[in-house]
Design a protein around this motif. Structure first.
Motif, PDB file in Angstrom:
ATOM      1  N   HIS A 165     -16.000 -21.596  51.594  1.00 11.09           N
ATOM      2  CA  HIS A 165     -16.413 -21.503  52.999  1.00 11.09           C
ATOM      3  C   HIS A 165     -15.288 -20.904  53.846  1.00 11.09           C
ATOM      4  O   HIS A 165     -14.101 -21.184  53.613  1.00 11.09           O
ATOM      5  CB  HIS A 165     -16.770 -22.893  53.516  1.00 11.09           C
ATOM      6  N   PRO A 166     -15.626 -20.083  54.833  1.00 10.32           N
ATOM      7  CA  PRO A 166     -14.598 -19.508  55.711  1.00 10.32           C
ATOM      8  C   PRO A 166     -13.721 -20.539  56.404  1.00 10.32           C
ATOM      9  O   PRO A 166     -12.572 -20.237  56.759  1.00 10.32           O
ATOM     10  CB  PRO A 166     -15.421 -18.703  56.724  1.00 10.32           C
ATOM     11  N   LEU A 167     -14.233 -21.769  56.599  1.00  8.12           N
ATOM     12  CA  LEU A 167     -13.395 -22.804  57.192  1.00  8.12           C
ATOM     13  C   LEU A 167     -12.229 -23.175  56.270  1.00  8.12           C
ATOM     14  O   LEU A 167     -11.144 -23.536  56.738  1.00  8.12           O
ATOM     15  CB  LEU A 167     -14.227 -24.044  57.517  1.00  8.12           C
ATOM     16  N   ASP A 168     -12.462 -23.104  54.962  1.00  8.49           N
ATOM     17  CA  ASP A 168     -11.369 -23.334  54.018  1.00  8.49           C
ATOM     18  C   ASP A 168     -10.291 -22.272  54.187  1.00  8.49           C
ATOM     19  O   ASP A 168      -9.093 -22.556  54.068  1.00  8.49           O
ATOM     20  CB  ASP A 168     -11.886 -23.316  52.575  1.00  8.49           C
ATOM     21  N   ALA A 169     -10.736 -21.048  54.455  1.00  6.56           N
ATOM     22  CA  ALA A 169      -9.779 -19.957  54.668  1.00  6.56           C
ATOM     23  C   ALA A 169      -8.930 -20.213  55.907  1.00  6.56           C
ATOM     24  O   ALA A 169      -7.734 -19.893  55.937  1.00  6.56           O
ATOM     25  CB  ALA A 169     -10.524 -18.628  54.797  1.00  6.56           C
ATOM     26  N   ARG A 170      -9.530 -20.795  56.932  1.00  4.31           N
ATOM     27  CA  ARG A 170      -8.757 -21.107  58.144  1.00  4.31           C
ATOM     28  C   ARG A 170      -7.672 -22.141  57.837  1.00  4.31           C
ATOM     29  O   ARG A 170      -6.549 -22.054  58.346  1.00  4.31           O
ATOM     30  CB  ARG A 170      -9.673 -21.622  59.246  1.00  4.31           C
ATOM     31  N   THR A 171      -8.020 -23.115  57.008  1.00  3.05           N
ATOM     32  CA  THR A 171      -7.029 -24.119  56.620  1.00  3.05           C
ATOM     33  C   THR A 171      -5.848 -23.458  55.924  1.00  3.05           C
ATOM     34  O   THR A 171      -4.681 -23.764  56.199  1.00  3.05           O
ATOM     35  CB  THR A 171      -7.670 -25.170  55.695  1.00  3.05           C
ATOM     36  N   LEU A 172      -6.145 -22.537  55.017  1.00  3.61           N
ATOM     37  CA  LEU A 172      -5.080 -21.841  54.295  1.00  3.61           C
ATOM     38  C   LEU A 172      -4.300 -20.913  55.212  1.00  3.61           C
ATOM     39  O   LEU A 172      -3.084 -20.745  55.050  1.00  3.61           O
ATOM     40  CB  LEU A 172      -5.663 -21.064  53.124  1.00  3.61           C
ATOM     41  N   ALA A 173      -4.968 -20.301  56.174  1.00  2.00           N
ATOM     42  CA  ALA A 173      -4.269 -19.433  57.122  1.00  2.00           C
ATOM     43  C   ALA A 173      -3.287 -20.240  57.965  1.00  2.00           C
ATOM     44  O   ALA A 173      -2.162 -19.795  58.229  1.00  2.00           O
ATOM     45  CB  ALA A 173      -5.276 -18.717  58.019  1.00  2.00           C
ATOM     46  N   ARG A 174      -3.703 -21.434  58.370  1.00  2.00           N
ATOM     47  CA  ARG A 174      -2.781 -22.289  59.126  1.00  2.00           C
ATOM     48  C   ARG A 174      -1.603 -22.717  58.252  1.00  2.00           C
ATOM     49  O   ARG A 174      -0.454 -22.802  58.725  1.00  2.00           O
ATOM     50  CB  ARG A 174      -3.532 -23.506  59.679  1.00  2.00           C
ATOM     51  N   LEU A 175      -1.889 -22.999  56.982  1.00  2.00           N
ATOM     52  CA  LEU A 175      -0.807 -23.332  56.052  1.00  2.00           C
ATOM     53  C   LEU A 175       0.173 -22.167  55.937  1.00  2.00           C
ATOM     54  O   LEU A 175       1.391 -22.348  56.027  1.00  2.00           O
ATOM     55  CB  LEU A 175      -1.398 -23.661  54.680  1.00  2.00           C
ATOM     56  N   ALA A 176      -0.367 -20.965  55.736  1.00  2.00           N
ATOM     57  CA  ALA A 176       0.487 -19.772  55.624  1.00  2.00           C
ATOM     58  C   ALA A 176       1.315 -19.577  56.886  1.00  2.00           C
ATOM     59  O   ALA A 176       2.512 -19.238  56.819  1.00  2.00           O
ATOM     60  CB  ALA A 176      -0.374 -18.547  55.345  1.00  2.00           C
ATOM     61  N   ALA A 177       0.700 -19.805  58.041  1.00  2.00           N
ATOM     62  CA  ALA A 177       1.407 -19.632  59.309  1.00  2.00           C
ATOM     63  C   ALA A 177       2.580 -20.597  59.428  1.00  2.00           C
ATOM     64  O   ALA A 177       3.634 -20.246  59.989  1.00  2.00           O
ATOM     65  CB  ALA A 177       0.432 -19.826  60.470  1.00  2.00           C
ATOM     66  N   GLN A 178       2.413 -21.814  58.899  1.00  2.00           N
ATOM     67  CA  GLN A 178       3.495 -22.798  58.954  1.00  2.00           C
ATOM     68  C   GLN A 178       4.724 -22.325  58.175  1.00  2.00           C
ATOM     69  O   GLN A 178       5.859 -22.708  58.499  1.00  2.00           O
ATOM     70  CB  GLN A 178       3.021 -24.133  58.385  1.00  2.00           C
ATOM     71  N   TYR A 179       4.482 -21.525  57.138  1.00  2.00           N
ATOM     72  CA  TYR A 179       5.580 -21.075  56.279  1.00  2.00           C
ATOM     73  C   TYR A 179       6.004 -19.632  56.571  1.00  2.00           C
ATOM     74  O   TYR A 179       6.817 -19.080  55.836  1.00  2.00           O
ATOM     75  CB  TYR A 179       5.178 -21.202  54.812  1.00  2.00           C
ATOM     76  N   ALA A 180       5.461 -19.037  57.612  1.00  2.00           N
ATOM     77  CA  ALA A 180       5.858 -17.673  57.977  1.00  2.00           C
ATOM     78  C   ALA A 180       7.357 -17.650  58.264  1.00  2.00           C
ATOM     79  O   ALA A 180       7.866 -18.488  59.012  1.00  2.00           O
ATOM     80  CB  ALA A 180       5.071 -17.209  59.198  1.00  2.00           C
ATOM     81  N   GLY A 181       8.049 -16.712  57.632  1.00  2.00           N
ATOM     82  CA  GLY A 181       9.491 -16.641  57.794  1.00  2.00           C
ATOM     83  C   GLY A 181      10.247 -17.578  56.884  1.00  2.00           C
ATOM     84  O   GLY A 181      11.489 -17.594  56.887  1.00  2.00           O
ATOM     85  N   ARG A 182       9.534 -18.357  56.085  1.00  2.00           N
ATOM     86  CA  ARG A 182      10.169 -19.294  55.143  1.00  2.00           C
ATOM     87  C   ARG A 182       9.680 -19.046  53.723  1.00  2.00           C
ATOM     88  O   ARG A 182       9.485 -19.980  52.950  1.00  2.00           O
ATOM     89  CB  ARG A 182       9.883 -20.736  55.563  1.00  2.00           C
ATOM     90  N   GLY A 183       9.487 -17.782  53.396  1.00  2.70           N
ATOM     91  CA  GLY A 183       9.078 -17.421  52.043  1.00  2.70           C
ATOM     92  C   GLY A 183       7.681 -16.887  51.933  1.00  2.70           C
ATOM     93  O   GLY A 183       7.340 -16.211  50.954  1.00  2.70           O
ATOM     94  N   VAL A 184       6.812 -17.203  52.895  1.00  4.14           N
ATOM     95  CA  VAL A 184       5.458 -16.651  52.905  1.00  4.14           C
ATOM     96  C   VAL A 184       5.451 -15.429  53.830  1.00  4.14           C
ATOM     97  O   VAL A 184       5.841 -15.523  54.992  1.00  4.14           O
ATOM     98  CB  VAL A 184       4.424 -17.689  53.381  1.00  4.14           C
TER      99      VAL A 184
END
Length: 360
Positions: A165-184
């Protein structure tokens, strides 16, 4: 079209003198921008881990390896995905994850890889490793260790799954955003592009875009140019996973070139999945001639039996590419990466030195 008529990505270097000798492609410095996590596993490691835990592997992953694959229909893609899922199941411990990452780095280094962006969907591993955040922490720590030990620049692209579901993708996008600049460094969208509506994942990509991540959805492989168009317009793609079939629409290809959107071409997997009948049918010369920025990638070596340097050697043989054209592809991969400016400049200088060597 002959090889002489094919021009690679823009380069200020003059052409080398004509020669029949060829330089070693495993020594050509390059960036690897399209490599999936489990798909990077060595075949020998798969067999060893499966034997350790008594996991039965299908013949396609044992004596019939590499498997005969085709994704021309849903049944073919299901078989491909089933093999991938079986391979993922052998990763049982933190040491298994660290081993996979280290060996991926070692294999890339041996192939001339100097920068690797490995793509992973943490939700596929969360149940066994304590959730998506814990698994992401583990992967990033493993990547940092492997980078130091092996001597290769590394980063992570977190990817959502089109079949969820696209909502799962939003969860992963928020996860990726948390690690932006820290390896992601990026956010992607993978799996069968014939499933779901790509545009529905737009909100997830806006989250990643606001975090400054590179947007790298798969598109333009199993589906044609329209898939590329949606990725550009709805997901604001900076790079396209595959994107090879944009060659079928010259006007759209012109847009891709004008925007500087890089194409992560994986020719061996394109042929294995039935997108093209053979390596000579992969439209690399047409894309190069149009000025496209191209980064050759191995996709899933575990399932396709072909790693990074083999993509270059396969295209060299199929299209009679010169060393200068292959060096231009390597430069393009480096320029399309998320390596920092200093690293990128150093790698480009390494490519120049490769070009200055005398072919054996």
């Amino acid at each position: 079209m002959t090889a002489a008529e094919v021009s690679g990505p823009a380069s200020a270097r003059p052409p080398a003198p004509p020669t029949t000798a060829r330089r070693d492609l495993s020594a050509l410095p390059k960036a690897h921008l399209h490599l999936h996590f489990t798909g990077s596993m060595r075949h020998a490691t798969l067999l060893e881990l499966a034997a350790r835990d008594g996991i039965h592997l299908p013949d396609a992953l044992v004596e019939d390896w590499p498997p005969q694959l085709s994704a021309a229909d849903e049944k073919g893609w299901f078989r491909f995905q089933r093999l991938y899922d079986v391979a993922r199941s052998v990763l049982r411990t933190e040491d298994d994850v660290r081993r996979l990452v280290r060996e991926a780095a070692e294999d890339d280094r041996a192939d001339g890889g100097r920068w690797l962006e490995i793509q992973v969907d943490p939700s596929g591993y969360a149940a066994r490793f304590g959730g998506i955040t814990a698994f992401t922490d583990l992967v990033l720590d493993a990547v940092a260790d492997a980078s130091r030990t092996v001597g290769i620049g590394m980063a992570v692209v977190i990817a959502a799954n089109r079949t969820r579901h696209p909502l799962d993708a939003r969860t992963l996008a928020r996860l990726a955003a948390q690690y932006a600049g820290r390896g992601v460094v990026g956010f992607g969208l993978s799996n069968d592009e014939r499933r779901g509506r790509t545009a529905d994942f737009g909100p997830a990509f806006r989250i990643a875009e606001r975090a400054g991540l590179m947007l790298v959805p798969h598109g333009g492989e199993l589906l044609g140019p329209e898939s590329v168009r949606v990725c550009l317009e709805e997901l604001h793609a900076d790079r396209l996973g595959h994107g090879v079939r944009v060659a079928e629409d010259p006007a759209l290809l012109e847009q891709v070139v004008a925007r500087g959107v890089a194409l992560e071409l994986c020719p061996v997997s394109n042929v294995a999945l039935g997108v093209y009948s053979d390596p000579t049918s992969v439209p690399l010369p047409e894309l190069m001639s149009a000025g496209a920025r191209i980064a050759l990638g191995a996709d899933d070596p575990l399932l396709f039996g072909s790693r990074l340097a083999a993509q270059y050697s396969t295209m060299r043989a199929a299209h009679d590419l010169t060393d200068d054209q292959l060096a231009a592809l390597a430069r393009s991969s480096i320029e399309a990466s998320r390596a920092d400016d200093t690293t990128r400049a150093g790698l480009l200088a390494e490519v120049d030195r490769w070009c200055d060597t005398i072919p054996a």
